[in-house]
Design a protein around this motif. Sequence first.
Motif, PDB file in Angstrom:
ATOM      1  N   GLU A  67       0.896  -1.170   5.083  1.00  0.00           N
ATOM      2  CA  GLU A  67       0.576  -1.512   3.698  1.00  0.00           C
ATOM      3  C   GLU A  67       1.526  -0.811   2.732  1.00  0.00           C
ATOM      4  O   GLU A  67       1.829  -1.332   1.649  1.00  0.00           O
ATOM      5  CB  GLU A  67      -0.865  -1.133   3.374  1.00  0.00           C
ATOM      6  CG  GLU A  67      -1.903  -1.790   4.250  1.00  0.00           C
ATOM      7  CD  GLU A  67      -1.959  -3.299   4.075  1.00  0.00           C
ATOM      8  OE1 GLU A  67      -1.558  -3.799   3.010  1.00  0.00           O
ATOM      9  OE2 GLU A  67      -2.395  -3.983   5.024  1.00  0.00           O
ATOM     10  N   ALA A  68       2.010   0.371   3.098  1.00  0.00           N
ATOM     11  CA  ALA A  68       2.944   1.090   2.231  1.00  0.00           C
ATOM     12  C   ALA A  68       4.223   0.293   2.036  1.00  0.00           C
ATOM     13  O   ALA A  68       4.783   0.260   0.932  1.00  0.00           O
ATOM     14  CB  ALA A  68       3.256   2.459   2.829  1.00  0.00           C
ATOM     15  N   TYR A  69       4.712  -0.367   3.076  1.00  0.00           N
ATOM     16  CA  TYR A  69       5.957  -1.129   2.952  1.00  0.00           C
ATOM     17  C   TYR A  69       5.825  -2.316   2.005  1.00  0.00           C
ATOM     18  O   TYR A  69       6.809  -2.760   1.415  1.00  0.00           O
ATOM     19  CB  TYR A  69       6.411  -1.615   4.330  1.00  0.00           C
ATOM     20  CG  TYR A  69       7.007  -0.523   5.192  1.00  0.00           C
ATOM     21  CD1 TYR A  69       8.188   0.116   4.819  1.00  0.00           C
ATOM     22  CD2 TYR A  69       6.386  -0.132   6.370  1.00  0.00           C
ATOM     23  CE1 TYR A  69       8.735   1.117   5.606  1.00  0.00           C
ATOM     24  CE2 TYR A  69       6.920   0.873   7.167  1.00  0.00           C
ATOM     25  CZ  TYR A  69       8.101   1.493   6.777  1.00  0.00           C
ATOM     26  OH  TYR A  69       8.637   2.495   7.547  1.00  0.00           O
ATOM     27  N   VAL A  70       4.611  -2.833   1.852  1.00  0.00           N
ATOM     28  CA  VAL A  70       4.396  -3.982   0.970  1.00  0.00           C
ATOM     29  C   VAL A  70       4.856  -3.684  -0.453  1.00  0.00           C
ATOM     30  O   VAL A  70       5.421  -4.540  -1.138  1.00  0.00           O
ATOM     31  CB  VAL A  70       2.898  -4.375   0.976  1.00  0.00           C
ATOM     32  CG1 VAL A  70       2.610  -5.417  -0.114  1.00  0.00           C
ATOM     33  CG2 VAL A  70       2.489  -4.913   2.329  1.00  0.00           C
ATOM     34  N   MET A  71       4.639  -2.470  -0.914  1.00  0.00           N
ATOM     35  CA  MET A  71       4.913  -2.126  -2.312  1.00  0.00           C
ATOM     36  C   MET A  71       6.392  -1.884  -2.604  1.00  0.00           C
ATOM     37  O   MET A  71       6.793  -1.733  -3.762  1.00  0.00           O
ATOM     38  CB  MET A  71       4.114  -0.887  -2.699  1.00  0.00           C
ATOM     39  CG  MET A  71       2.618  -1.020  -2.514  1.00  0.00           C
ATOM     40  SD  MET A  71       1.850  -2.172  -3.664  1.00  0.00           S
ATOM     41  CE  MET A  71       1.635  -1.110  -5.091  1.00  0.00           C
ATOM     42  N   GLN A  72       7.217  -1.827  -1.581  1.00  0.00           N
ATOM     43  CA  GLN A  72       8.663  -1.623  -1.714  1.00  0.00           C
ATOM     44  C   GLN A  72       8.996  -0.368  -2.543  1.00  0.00           C
ATOM     45  O   GLN A  72       9.941  -0.347  -3.338  1.00  0.00           O
ATOM     46  CB  GLN A  72       9.340  -2.859  -2.306  1.00  0.00           C
ATOM     47  CG  GLN A  72       9.218  -4.080  -1.418  1.00  0.00           C
ATOM     48  CD  GLN A  72      10.034  -5.273  -1.888  1.00  0.00           C
ATOM     49  OE1 GLN A  72      11.038  -5.117  -2.594  1.00  0.00           O
ATOM     50  NE2 GLN A  72       9.617  -6.465  -1.510  1.00  0.00           N
ATOM     51  N   GLY A  73       8.179   0.669  -2.368  1.00  0.00           N
ATOM     52  CA  GLY A  73       8.466   1.939  -3.009  1.00  0.00           C
ATOM     53  C   GLY A  73       8.297   1.968  -4.512  1.00  0.00           C
ATOM     54  O   GLY A  73       8.810   2.885  -5.167  1.00  0.00           O
ATOM     55  N   TYR A  74       7.532   1.037  -5.053  1.00  0.00           N
ATOM     56  CA  TYR A  74       7.482   0.916  -6.515  1.00  0.00           C
ATOM     57  C   TYR A  74       6.065   0.601  -6.974  1.00  0.00           C
ATOM     58  O   TYR A  74       5.500  -0.440  -6.621  1.00  0.00           O
ATOM     59  CB  TYR A  74       8.414  -0.207  -6.958  1.00  0.00           C
ATOM     60  CG  TYR A  74       8.615  -0.318  -8.452  1.00  0.00           C
ATOM     61  CD1 TYR A  74       9.721   0.255  -9.070  1.00  0.00           C
ATOM     62  CD2 TYR A  74       7.714  -1.022  -9.244  1.00  0.00           C
ATOM     63  CE1 TYR A  74       9.928   0.143 -10.433  1.00  0.00           C
ATOM     64  CE2 TYR A  74       7.896  -1.130 -10.617  1.00  0.00           C
ATOM     65  CZ  TYR A  74       9.013  -0.562 -11.205  1.00  0.00           C
ATOM     66  OH  TYR A  74       9.205  -0.668 -12.572  1.00  0.00           O
TER      67      TYR A  74
END
Length: 356
Positions: free
Chosen positions: A262-269
């Motif tokens: 799920e963390a990768y979904v946000m693309q660090g932003y």
Amino acid sequence: MQRRSFLASLLAASTLPRLGWADAGSPAFLAAAKDATGAFVLHGLSAQGETVFALPLPARGHAATAHPTRPEAVAFARRPGTYALVIDCARGTQVARLTPPAGRQFNGHGTFSADGATLYTSEVEAEGSAGRIGLWDATANYARIGEWASGGIGPHDLKRLPLSDDLIIANGGIQTDPTDRRKLNIATMRPNLARLSPGGEILSQAELPPDLAQNSIRHLALLPDGRVAFAMQWEGDPADPVPLLGLWDNGALTLCPPPETEAYVMQGYAGSIAHSPTLDALAITSPKGGAVQVFATDGRFVATHRRPDACGVAAGPGGFIVTDGNGAISTLDAAGLLPRRSTALSWDNHLVALAI
């Protein structure tokens, strides 16, 4: 005769009706947008997302703040900004246009003191990005009356803590080029949260751990128990699945990582953040990832909801209201994220709930 005329004028002024937010259509939210002609506008929206007023902005807007008693809104330019526009929302007129002092730039956000007498603005020194909090006298046509150190580099969002005039400042830690927004210090950045007294004294500061020092603290949401939730934007290796939500509790920081996938979904932003009293939950948005993530107020991950270019979020009936760059206004509640209204507008980063 002069005295008699003066007293008559004073009496007439005292009998003028005092306008309130009801005279501005009782908006529930403020949001900046770009319309179909390319013009930039500040919208007052009802709880259902209907426009109750729309007032022009001189350039792209970012966030806004509302006076606690008068129907006035201050709309801030996208950073690095050169204007903050004070608008009489009942009459549709400009009250004042604020310009930062020489060598300063507005940084997108502001807030009022509890009594509404002082406007605080997040600012940076153009060279070096040292943080400043500008002070403006809302009782004297918003005259500049001073400034304080923000306690860090690149302050962005700021909030007044409940039941006090202490401020909490999100010092993002990023030094930027004053002309083209290039980031100049990613390898050495040190974001922090700073708490300032009503006199501008730095009461406390809290930094992220060294392995997350490239996680720029950007936006804030107040919780009813006195804690502050904060949203971050990762400037490090895109392959790292870092947490984008944290909690501040009287100086102590707790990070709230979602499951790695799920963390990768946000693309660090994380572009915006809000707390819903109805759901007792937090939401962070990612226009880059096209997603909204919901967390419990203890930091536990709840769910990811997909919505292209979603960024603006605020507490609304039943949960949250979400705006996106494609013109949609959606609700996010126990039933999920559902588009409710389509507009010909490109909504900008923030949806500001009016607690008035």
